[in-house]
Design an enzyme around this catalytic site. Structure first.
Site, short mmCIF file in Angstrom:
data_model
loop_
_atom_site.label_atom_id
_atom_site.label_comp_id
_atom_site.label_asym_id
_atom_site.label_seq_id
_atom_site.Cartn_x
_atom_site.Cartn_y
_atom_site.Cartn_z
N GLU A 1 32.90 52.92 11.88
CA GLU A 1 33.66 53.30 13.07
C GLU A 1 33.35 52.41 14.25
OE1 GLU A 1 34.57 55.25 16.87
OE2 GLU A 1 32.60 54.68 16.11
N ASP B 1 27.39 55.00 11.05
CA ASP B 1 26.94 53.67 11.48
C ASP B 1 26.61 53.71 12.97
OD1 ASP B 1 29.78 54.01 11.97
OD2 ASP B 1 29.92 51.87 12.39
#
Length: 402
Positions: free
Chosen positions: A170, A108
């Site tokens: 994350e 991400d």
């Protein structure tokens, strides 16, 4: 009985001697800079901001396809809390029962959709390659995967099974992936994290802990012209709370508070009923930070006519370089010397998924990705010459850790 440290050193010496005797060590074993950079580009051009679940899952599809082409197998885990899936990549025949090496990567990014098209297109300028998420951390994730694929193509087994976990969240604190990370870490001898290197090429052997909070203030709305005195401003109350929060920063203790996002009100002519702030806190370790955490959670309104609600807490424990991390770093530095890299280490104020593994007692090396700069900005880039040596270093770590 042979001590674990002596056993570790003997295994390492044997592995290094075997590598030195192998004439194929002079070859990159099918890892080539231009091929690696092209694959990194294909990953960067799949935009995957954390809150776009479909986009992140598209990136996970690509990671699985790359792993499959390289001879690896994968398992997919559904995301929770509305976030994307997670993917675990491993060598054929690995049933995940043996203790191994856990490689941690996230796919991400923080850049909103359209950044690749309008504001930060992939481009190469001299030794630098630019793109959203290229430094943090798609290059590092791809480099580790390339290292694993290289070992499989060579038919080389590793002393410990290597597994790479790609997570989807994350950047917002690993809300969905933390249970999976900790589950896999319980069966890990080492953890290697593909976060980018520091700008000077240093890797990370310690990180601050992090905490996140949301403060919600509720006041009483009123017309700002005709009934101003009847209103109770949520924004005014929040402004006073922000001053209190920022004043809790204590550089001597290594504690910082940052109010990074605020929202409130409905119009300039309305006394605002609601206001919200998002708060980031950093601390050396949980014990040091806990009193400040408790102060934040106990916040009371300055104006008794308003209500203050705050939620959150510590989401990543801090860790520092201990004896096991020191030994692991020394081994990495020895390997790095083979590629002309004088490896140095630092402690970082930023958090990563390595905080979780290190807090569980798993020796953890972080910042093993490429050299670059500009994470989370519109000048995010990597230094292309750092790709090959650090990829080969990663491969050698997988091949020698025992």
């Amino acid at each position: 009985m042979i001590s674990p440290l002596v056993y570790y050193c003997k295994i390492t010496r044997c592995a290094l001697a075997a590598m030195a005797r192998d004439p194929r060590r002079q070859v990159t074993d099918m890892i080539e800079e231009h091929t690696l950079l092209n694959e990194i580009r294909s990953w960067v051009e799949i935009e995957s901001p954390t809150d776009c679940t479909a986009a992140v899952n598209h990136m996970m599809d690509r990671a699985q396809a790359t792993a499959r082409t390289g001879g690896l197998q994968s398992r997919r885990y559904p995301g929770t809390h509305g976030y994307g899936d997670h993917v675990l990549v491993h060598a054929p025949g690995d049933d995940l029962a043996r203790p191994g090496i856990l490689v941690l990567s996230h796919l991400d990014t923080v850049h909103p959709p359209g950044t690749i098209t309008h504001k930060l297109p992939f481009r190469v300028e001299g030794d630098l390659a630019y793109g959203p998420g290229i430094y943090d951390m798609k290059s590092g994730a791809m480099m580790a995967l390339a290292a694993m694929c290289s070992l499989v193509r060579r038919g080389q087994s590793t002393p410990l099974p290597a597994r790479q976990l790609f997570v989807s969240d994350e950047e917002i604190g690993s809300i969905s992936s933390r249970p999976l990370i900790e589950e896999l870490a319980r069966g890990a001898r080492y953890a290697l994290v593909t976060e980018p290197a520091r700008p000077g090429g240093e890797i990370v052997t310690g990180r601050k802990g992090t905490a996140r909070f949301t403060m919600q203030v509720t006041g009483r709305p009123a017309h700002a012209g005709t009934h101003h005195a009847q209103g109770q401003s949520a924004i005014k109350e929040l402004a006073q709370q922000i001053l209190d929060l920022e004043a809790m920063t204590d550089y001597a203790q290594g504690i910082t508070i940052n109010v990074g996002l605020i929202q409130g009100g409905t119009g300039a002519n309305v006394v605002p009923e609601t206001a919200v702030a998002e708060i980031d806190m950093r601390m050396p370790d949980s014990a040091t930070g806990l009193p400040t955490v408790n102060r934040i959670l106990a916040a009371a309104p300055h104006n008794p006519e308003t209500q203050v609600t705050i939620t959150g807490g510590i989401n990543r424990p801090g860790y520092s370089k201990d004896a096991a991390i020191t030994a692991l770093f020394s081994h990495a530095a020895q390997l790095a010397g083979r590629y002309g890299i004088e490896l140095r280490d630092v402690s970082s104020g930023g958090g990563s998924d390595g905080n979780f593994t290190a807090a569980m007692g798993v020796p953890t090396l972080d910042g093993l990705g490429p050299i670059g700069a500009g994470a989370h900005t519109l000048h995010e880039h990597i230094r292309i010459p750092s790709l090959m040596p650090r990829t080969l270093l990663f491969r050698d770590l997988l091949a020698t850790l025992a």
